[in-house]
Design an enzyme around this catalytic site. Sequence first.
Site, short mmCIF file in Angstrom:
data_model
loop_
_atom_site.label_atom_id
_atom_site.label_comp_id
_atom_site.label_asym_id
_atom_site.label_seq_id
_atom_site.Cartn_x
_atom_site.Cartn_y
_atom_site.Cartn_z
N HIS A 70 -1.66 19.31 9.41
CA HIS A 70 -2.31 19.48 10.58
C HIS A 70 -2.80 18.02 11.22
CE1 HIS A 70 -6.49 19.47 9.54
NE2 HIS A 70 -6.24 20.10 8.47
N ASP A 72 -5.15 17.66 13.96
CA ASP A 72 -6.20 17.55 14.61
C ASP A 72 -7.33 17.56 13.42
OD1 ASP A 72 -5.72 20.08 13.35
OD2 ASP A 72 -7.19 21.08 14.56
N ASP A 100 -9.76 15.23 5.84
CA ASP A 100 -9.09 16.34 6.36
C ASP A 100 -8.45 15.94 7.68
OD1 ASP A 100 -8.51 18.92 6.67
OD2 ASP A 100 -10.58 19.65 6.97
N GLU A 130 -5.57 23.32 14.13
CA GLU A 130 -5.82 23.93 12.79
C GLU A 130 -7.28 24.27 12.72
OE1 GLU A 130 -6.98 24.53 8.37
OE2 GLU A 130 -7.64 22.76 9.90
N GLU A 131 -8.17 23.39 13.36
CA GLU A 131 -9.55 23.74 13.25
C GLU A 131 -10.26 24.57 13.81
OE1 GLU A 131 -10.86 22.05 10.42
OE2 GLU A 131 -10.04 20.30 10.02
N GLU A 159 -3.16 19.66 2.52
CA GLU A 159 -4.79 19.58 2.58
C GLU A 159 -5.52 18.92 1.44
OE1 GLU A 159 -6.90 20.98 4.50
OE2 GLU A 159 -5.61 22.41 5.78
N HIS A 333 -15.08 17.46 6.73
CA HIS A 333 -15.88 17.71 7.83
C HIS A 333 -17.34 16.98 7.79
CE1 HIS A 333 -13.83 21.83 8.70
NE2 HIS A 333 -12.84 20.79 8.65
#
Length: 358
Positions: A70, A72, A100, A130-131, A159, A333
């Site tokens: 992903h 984003d 991430d 995705e988030e 990931e 994150h």
Amino acid sequence: MPALDLSATSVDLTRTICDMPSVSGDETTLADAIHAAVGALAHLDVFRDGDTIVARTDLGRAQRVAIAGHIDTVPINGNVPTRDIEMEGEPHLWGRGTVDMKAGVAVQLKLAAELADPRVDITWMWYDHEEVDSDLNGLTRLSRTRPDLFVADFAILGEPSNGQVEGGCNGTLRAIVRTRGVRAHSARAWVGENAIHKAAPVLARLAAYEPASIDVDGLVYREGLNAVRIGGGIASNVIPDLCEVEVNYRFAPSRGAAEAAQHVHDVFDGFEVEVVDLAVGARPGLDAPLAQEFLAAVGAEPRPKYGWTDVARFSAFGVPAVNYGPGDPMLAHHDEERVPLAQIDSVERGLRAWLTNR
């Protein structure tokens, strides 16, 4: 539009795409750059759906592998642009998205450009949203409009996994547990019923809850049930008539949707429970021949994936899938998100060796 130089190193590509902000909902600039870069590669057939880019080889190989990432990130908090730092004597790249999961995306872009003659056909997928809520996820959208693009014998999600292989993933469920009361003036509280006070047993059950560890195909998945949000009341002088406790249940991939939902209802028996979001997990799938070859090529011991990832979307199509990417998932994150440069290089070497038999 910034251009992506796919002849650059994976580390330099990571810097470039991390410095192109792409918080969920704002991925178009990065998607445009990826589309332009891979669209110029003659050995790939390229398809775009919104801000999701798919690029495929069509060499007539006996097997096909899907490799996805992903594009984003969660919101930026003063951690863009990236910068080079040293931690415990090892060079790292610091900044939002380095873990991430733009380092994984950078590796994929590098290999997509260079591997014109892989030993298997490859479907590369770079997707948006995705988030955030799963209904917005680019793979969700693609699975509805182009399910044929998910046809594969094995899949890899980039990931963060510390450069190790994490098989399958836990499922995730969100539910609202409600308690209700009667509004009244707080100076005459005895006239009403306090819904927040009634939520105390809900929190007590959560505090006493003992999560299970469940063996699934040789990997042990840890479950968890936790309050993640609580709300109630309308004013400082009003007895609240409603309290809502949002709980998140992370469950082993051996459980289906109905079983997971029933478990939450059982834990909160006697309370009003509404399941508002549910995504089943994915079994490890490591008994597949391609999975065994992959493990041997990258020299990794498989581990369970505790969080939910989009490997579950491939699993729903009957495609065994694993997580394999640079970066410590504990830093995903995090405001101090950072990835060791050596892990980026290691993941690139592992994937290249497996995809080329070299």
